[in-house]
Every structure is written in C-alpha cells, then in structure tokens.
Design a protein around this motif. Sequence first.
Motif, PDB file in Angstrom:
ATOM      1  N   ASP A 119     -13.864   5.865   2.906  1.00  0.00           N
ATOM      2  CA  ASP A 119     -12.717   6.126   2.033  1.00  0.00           C
ATOM      3  C   ASP A 119     -12.927   5.336   0.735  1.00  0.00           C
ATOM      4  N   THR A 136      -6.548   7.409   1.692  1.00  0.00           N
ATOM      5  CA  THR A 136      -6.362   6.491   2.816  1.00  0.00           C
ATOM      6  C   THR A 136      -5.433   7.093   3.876  1.00  0.00           C
ATOM      7  N   ASN A 175     -12.406   1.676   4.825  1.00  0.00           N
ATOM      8  CA  ASN A 175     -11.828   1.641   3.486  1.00  0.00           C
ATOM      9  C   ASN A 175     -12.690   0.679   2.653  1.00  0.00           C
TER      10      ASN A 175
HETATM   11 MN    MN Z   1      -6.675   4.102  -0.671  1.00  0.00          MN
END
Ligand code: MN
Length: 171
Positions: free
Chosen positions: A78, A18, A34
């Motif tokens: 991610d 991240t 994410n």
């Molecule tokens: Mn992460």
Amino acid sequence: MRSKPNILFTGTPGTGKTTTSAAVAEAANLRHINIGELVKDKKLHDGWDDQLECYVINEDLVCDELEEIMEEGGNIVDHHGCDFFPERWFDRVVVLQTENSVLYDRLTKRGYSGAKLTNNIECEIFQVLLEEAKDSYPEDIVVAMKSDSIDDMNRNVTTITDWVRSWQPTA
Ligand code: MN
Ligand code: ADP
C-alpha cells in the motif's frame, strides 16, 4: 515462484488505498504492508522533508527490507508511489481514483491545506499515479478503479478478492 499473488495498491493520498487494501487483505488472507508505516517503524528513511511534510523514503532500504517476503508471495503493498519497486514483485497493480471534489473533502478532513492539498488534487487531476503505474509495470496487470463511494469500495474489494481466489501461479 510464489504460491500466492502480490498486489500493489497505489493512487493519490485519500483515494482509499489503506481502507480498501486492508479489507482485501482481511478477506483474502494476505499480508498488508503499509509502506508509510513501515518506513516510520523501521526508520527506512533519510530524515523528514519539511517542505513536503513527509519522510524522505530510502527506496533501497525499503526494497531490501521487503525482498524476502515478496519472493514468498501473499502480500498487499500500500503506497502512493510505485516506480521504485521491482517489476517482478507484482501480479496485479491497482490504481484507485477519486473524483476531485470528493478527494478534496477527504483531504481537508485529514487536515491537508495549502500546497500539500493543491499538489495532491493536481496529482489526481493529471492521473500521475496511473501514468507512473503504466510506465513501471506491464499494462495488462495495471487496473484503474473508481473509489468515490462506499459502494465503489465494496465492489473493488469483492473484485480483487475474487481475483486473488482464482489466481494460479504461472511457471
Ligand atoms: Mn494510506
Ligand atoms: P489512502 O490510504 O489512499 O490515503 P484512506 O484509505 O486512508 O486513503 O482513505 C481516506 C479516507 O477516505 C478515509 O476516511 C476513508 O474511510 C475514506 N474513504 C476511502 N475510500 C473511500 C470510498 N471509496 N468511499 C468513501 N470513503 C472512502
């Protein structure tokens, strides 16, 4: 055909996905996705797994949600897993790796303990995510990067940002 590349950042929790991918997204002007947060926000899951202490991701819902923007390009995804994303989505797959003792400290700081901690350390020792990436994508787009220190992170951000800038769409 997309005008900007899509990059997948994968690796064991705590390796720096991240932090690193958000920095690349900022520097290279890409969208940062994410998956953990997306799943939670859009409820793309089938409930909470008490044993693994995470949401049970509904992989079909996640792929449906992302299909359109992945076709557009310019995304950084991610996530700690990668085997359920379509192969055609990505131009680069980055696997971050961290030395065991460093990872151990990062995960304990994050509050991990017991089986959750052990499982993640073993996941890193056995290079599970690197194998998963190699099994799921062409070998020439998969790159492993060391992520032990801030210097490593800065170098990785520069390397990937430079790669994005020089990327050319292929017909
Ligand atoms: Mn992460
Ligand atoms: P992930 O998304 O893979 O779980 P994070 O990006 O959340 O990992 O990083 C976990 C923690 O480790 C954060 O506190 C972050 O600042 C730190 N960290 C990540 N990568 C590095 C690195 N290369 N060097 C030093 N600290 C790092």
